[in-house]
Design a protein around this motif. Structure first.
Motif, PDB file in Angstrom:
ATOM      1  N   ALA A 191       0.827  -1.213   0.000  1.00  0.00           N
ATOM      2  CA  ALA A 191       0.000   0.000   0.000  1.00  0.00           C
ATOM      3  C   ALA A 191       0.860   1.261   0.000  1.00  0.00           C
ATOM      4  CB  ALA A 191      -0.940  -0.009   1.206  1.00  0.00           C
ATOM      5  N   TYR A 192       2.029   1.204   0.618  1.00  0.00           N
ATOM      6  CA  TYR A 192       2.925   2.357   0.649  1.00  0.00           C
ATOM      7  C   TYR A 192       3.621   2.580  -0.694  1.00  0.00           C
ATOM      8  CZ  TYR A 192       3.013   4.164   5.414  1.00  0.00           C
ATOM      9  OH  TYR A 192       2.684   4.797   6.588  1.00  0.00           O
ATOM     10  N   ALA A 193       3.872   1.526  -1.447  1.00  0.00           N
ATOM     11  CA  ALA A 193       4.658   1.639  -2.684  1.00  0.00           C
ATOM     12  C   ALA A 193       4.141   2.718  -3.638  1.00  0.00           C
ATOM     13  CB  ALA A 193       4.752   0.280  -3.373  1.00  0.00           C
ATOM     14  N   PRO A 194       2.849   2.760  -3.961  1.00  0.00           N
ATOM     15  CA  PRO A 194       2.402   3.804  -4.895  1.00  0.00           C
ATOM     16  C   PRO A 194       2.446   5.214  -4.298  1.00  0.00           C
ATOM     17  CG  PRO A 194       0.541   2.458  -4.198  1.00  0.00           C
ATOM     18  CD  PRO A 194       1.778   1.814  -3.649  1.00  0.00           C
ATOM     19  N   LEU A 195       2.487   5.312  -2.980  1.00  0.00           N
ATOM     20  CA  LEU A 195       2.593   6.625  -2.338  1.00  0.00           C
ATOM     21  C   LEU A 195       4.045   7.137  -2.375  1.00  0.00           C
ATOM     22  CD1 LEU A 195       0.405   5.896   0.830  1.00  0.00           C
ATOM     23  CD2 LEU A 195      -0.301   7.066  -1.270  1.00  0.00           C
ATOM     24  N   LEU A 196       4.994   6.215  -2.293  1.00  0.00           N
ATOM     25  CA  LEU A 196       6.410   6.585  -2.216  1.00  0.00           C
ATOM     26  C   LEU A 196       7.098   6.635  -3.571  1.00  0.00           C
ATOM     27  CD1 LEU A 196       7.406   4.492   0.923  1.00  0.00           C
ATOM     28  CD2 LEU A 196       6.780   6.917   0.801  1.00  0.00           C
ATOM     29  N   GLU A 197       6.596   5.857  -4.529  1.00  0.00           N
ATOM     30  CA  GLU A 197       7.236   5.782  -5.847  1.00  0.00           C
ATOM     31  C   GLU A 197       7.356   7.144  -6.526  1.00  0.00           C
ATOM     32  OE1 GLU A 197       7.725   5.630  -9.991  1.00  0.00           O
ATOM     33  OE2 GLU A 197       5.733   5.956  -9.150  1.00  0.00           O
ATOM     34  N   PRO A 198       6.320   7.991  -6.505  1.00  0.00           N
ATOM     35  CA  PRO A 198       6.464   9.305  -7.138  1.00  0.00           C
ATOM     36  C   PRO A 198       7.535  10.180  -6.472  1.00  0.00           C
ATOM     37  CG  PRO A 198       4.140   8.839  -6.725  1.00  0.00           C
ATOM     38  CD  PRO A 198       4.941   7.775  -6.040  1.00  0.00           C
ATOM     39  N   LEU A 199       7.855   9.881  -5.221  1.00  0.00           N
ATOM     40  CA  LEU A 199       8.878  10.632  -4.495  1.00  0.00           C
ATOM     41  C   LEU A 199      10.265  10.042  -4.709  1.00  0.00           C
ATOM     42  CD1 LEU A 199       6.905  10.995  -1.148  1.00  0.00           C
ATOM     43  CD2 LEU A 199       7.224  12.757  -2.904  1.00  0.00           C
ATOM     44  N   GLY A 200      10.324   8.859  -5.328  1.00  0.00           N
ATOM     45  CA  GLY A 200      11.605   8.193  -5.540  1.00  0.00           C
ATOM     46  C   GLY A 200      12.152   7.537  -4.290  1.00  0.00           C
ATOM     47  N   LEU A 201      11.262   7.213  -3.347  1.00  0.00           N
ATOM     48  CA  LEU A 201      11.674   6.646  -2.063  1.00  0.00           C
ATOM     49  C   LEU A 201      11.264   5.186  -1.934  1.00  0.00           C
ATOM     50  CD1 LEU A 201      10.561   9.505   0.345  1.00  0.00           C
ATOM     51  CD2 LEU A 201      12.919   8.731   0.000  1.00  0.00           C
ATOM     52  N   THR A 202      12.134   4.406  -1.305  1.00  0.00           N
ATOM     53  CA  THR A 202      11.746   3.079  -0.856  1.00  0.00           C
ATOM     54  C   THR A 202      11.150   3.238   0.546  1.00  0.00           C
ATOM     55  OG1 THR A 202      13.867   2.612   0.206  1.00  0.00           O
ATOM     56  CG2 THR A 202      13.645   2.019  -2.150  1.00  0.00           C
ATOM     57  N   TYR A 203      10.491   2.198   1.026  1.00  0.00           N
ATOM     58  CA  TYR A 203       9.904   2.268   2.358  1.00  0.00           C
ATOM     59  C   TYR A 203      10.971   2.491   3.441  1.00  0.00           C
ATOM     60  CZ  TYR A 203       7.150   1.065   6.448  1.00  0.00           C
ATOM     61  OH  TYR A 203       6.541   1.090   7.669  1.00  0.00           O
ATOM     62  N   PRO A 204      12.093   1.751   3.443  1.00  0.00           N
ATOM     63  CA  PRO A 204      13.124   2.029   4.452  1.00  0.00           C
ATOM     64  C   PRO A 204      13.700   3.447   4.346  1.00  0.00           C
ATOM     65  CG  PRO A 204      13.496  -0.127   3.462  1.00  0.00           C
ATOM     66  CD  PRO A 204      12.424   0.559   2.660  1.00  0.00           C
ATOM     67  N   GLN A 205      13.866   3.955   3.138  1.00  0.00           N
ATOM     68  CA  GLN A 205      14.345   5.334   2.965  1.00  0.00           C
ATOM     69  C   GLN A 205      13.324   6.323   3.533  1.00  0.00           C
ATOM     70  OE1 GLN A 205      14.887   5.337  -1.275  1.00  0.00           O
ATOM     71  NE2 GLN A 205      17.097   4.969  -1.119  1.00  0.00           N
ATOM     72  N   TYR A 206      12.053   6.044   3.312  1.00  0.00           N
ATOM     73  CA  TYR A 206      10.993   6.907   3.839  1.00  0.00           C
ATOM     74  C   TYR A 206      11.047   6.958   5.364  1.00  0.00           C
ATOM     75  CZ  TYR A 206       6.289   8.147   5.377  1.00  0.00           C
ATOM     76  OH  TYR A 206       5.224   8.707   6.036  1.00  0.00           O
ATOM     77  N   LEU A 207      11.238   5.807   5.989  1.00  0.00           N
ATOM     78  CA  LEU A 207      11.319   5.779   7.448  1.00  0.00           C
ATOM     79  C   LEU A 207      12.518   6.575   7.951  1.00  0.00           C
ATOM     80  CD1 LEU A 207      10.395   2.063   8.236  1.00  0.00           C
ATOM     81  CD2 LEU A 207       8.927   4.087   8.397  1.00  0.00           C
ATOM     82  N   ALA A 208      13.674   6.398   7.313  1.00  0.00           N
ATOM     83  CA  ALA A 208      14.877   7.131   7.729  1.00  0.00           C
ATOM     84  C   ALA A 208      14.686   8.629   7.507  1.00  0.00           C
ATOM     85  CB  ALA A 208      16.095   6.622   6.965  1.00  0.00           C
ATOM     86  N   LEU A 209      14.150   8.999   6.364  1.00  0.00           N
ATOM     87  CA  LEU A 209      13.895  10.411   6.060  1.00  0.00           C
ATOM     88  C   LEU A 209      12.936  11.010   7.084  1.00  0.00           C
ATOM     89  CD1 LEU A 209      14.323  12.606   3.693  1.00  0.00           C
ATOM     90  CD2 LEU A 209      12.018  11.912   3.017  1.00  0.00           C
TER      91      LEU A 209
END
Length: 143
Positions: free
Chosen positions: A23-41
Motif C-alpha cells: 500500500a505504501y509503494a504507490p505513495l512513495l514511488e512518485p517521491l523516488g523513495l523506498t519504504y526504508p528510505q521513507y522511514l529514515a527520512l
C-alpha cells in the motif's frame, strides 16, 4: 491440533506487513523513495541531526542494514554523514536542503496511507499502540 496459518497471530502480522508495504509503494514511488528510505527520512525530519546509532535505535535496524541505506541516501543528495566532533567513532546524520524538501513533499504520506486503511485516527493510534507494545514484549529496543 495444529493451527492453520490464517488462524495464527504471526501469519496475520506477517501478511498485514506485506499488505502495508504494498500500500505504501504507490505513495512513495512518485517521491523516488523506498519504504526504508521513507522511514529514515521521516525520522531525520522529525528529530533532526542525530547519530547513526540513534537512528538505528529509532528504526530498530542494525548498522549493517542501515549503513548501505544511508550511503544510498547520501549519494542521492538527501543527507550528509560526518564524524561527530566530540566522538569520532560516531557518525552524525543531517538532512540536506534537498532532503528537507523531499521530507516536506512526503509529509502527506501518513494521511494518504491512513485513508487507505479505512480506519479513523483513534483506531490507527490504538492499533499502533497495541502493535508497539507487542513488539516491545517480544524484542525490547537495543539499549
Amino acid at each position: 491440533m495444529a493451527l492453520a496459518p490464517p488462524d495464527m497471530l504471526c501469519f496475520a502480522l506477517h501478511s498485514a506487513a506485506h499488505a502495508m508495504h504494498a500500500a505504501y509503494a504507490p505513495l512513495l514511488e512518485p517521491l523516488g523513495l523506498t519504504y526504508p528510505q521513507y522511514l529514515a527520512l521521516s525520522a531525520l525530519a522529525a528529530r533532526g541531526d542525530q547519530t547513526v546509532s540513534e537512528l538505528g535505535a529509532d528504526l530498530r535496524l542494525e548498522s549493517n542494514t542501515l549503513t548501505p541505506l544511508l550511503k544510498r541516501m547520501e549519494a542521492a543528495g538527501w543527507l550528509s554523514r560526518r564524524r561527530d566532533d566530540r566522538d569520532e567513532r560516531q557518525v552524525r546524520l543531517s538532512l540536506t536542503d534537498e532532503g528537507r524538501a523531499l521530507a516536506e513533499r512526503a509529509a502527506g504520506v501518513p494521511r494518504a496511507f491512513g485513508e487507505k486503511t479505512g480506519l479513523d485516527l483513534a483506531e490507527i493510534t490504538d492499533l499502533r499502540d497495541i502493535l508497539s507494545a507487542l513488539r516491545d514484549r517480544l524484542k525490547p529496543a537495543r539499549g
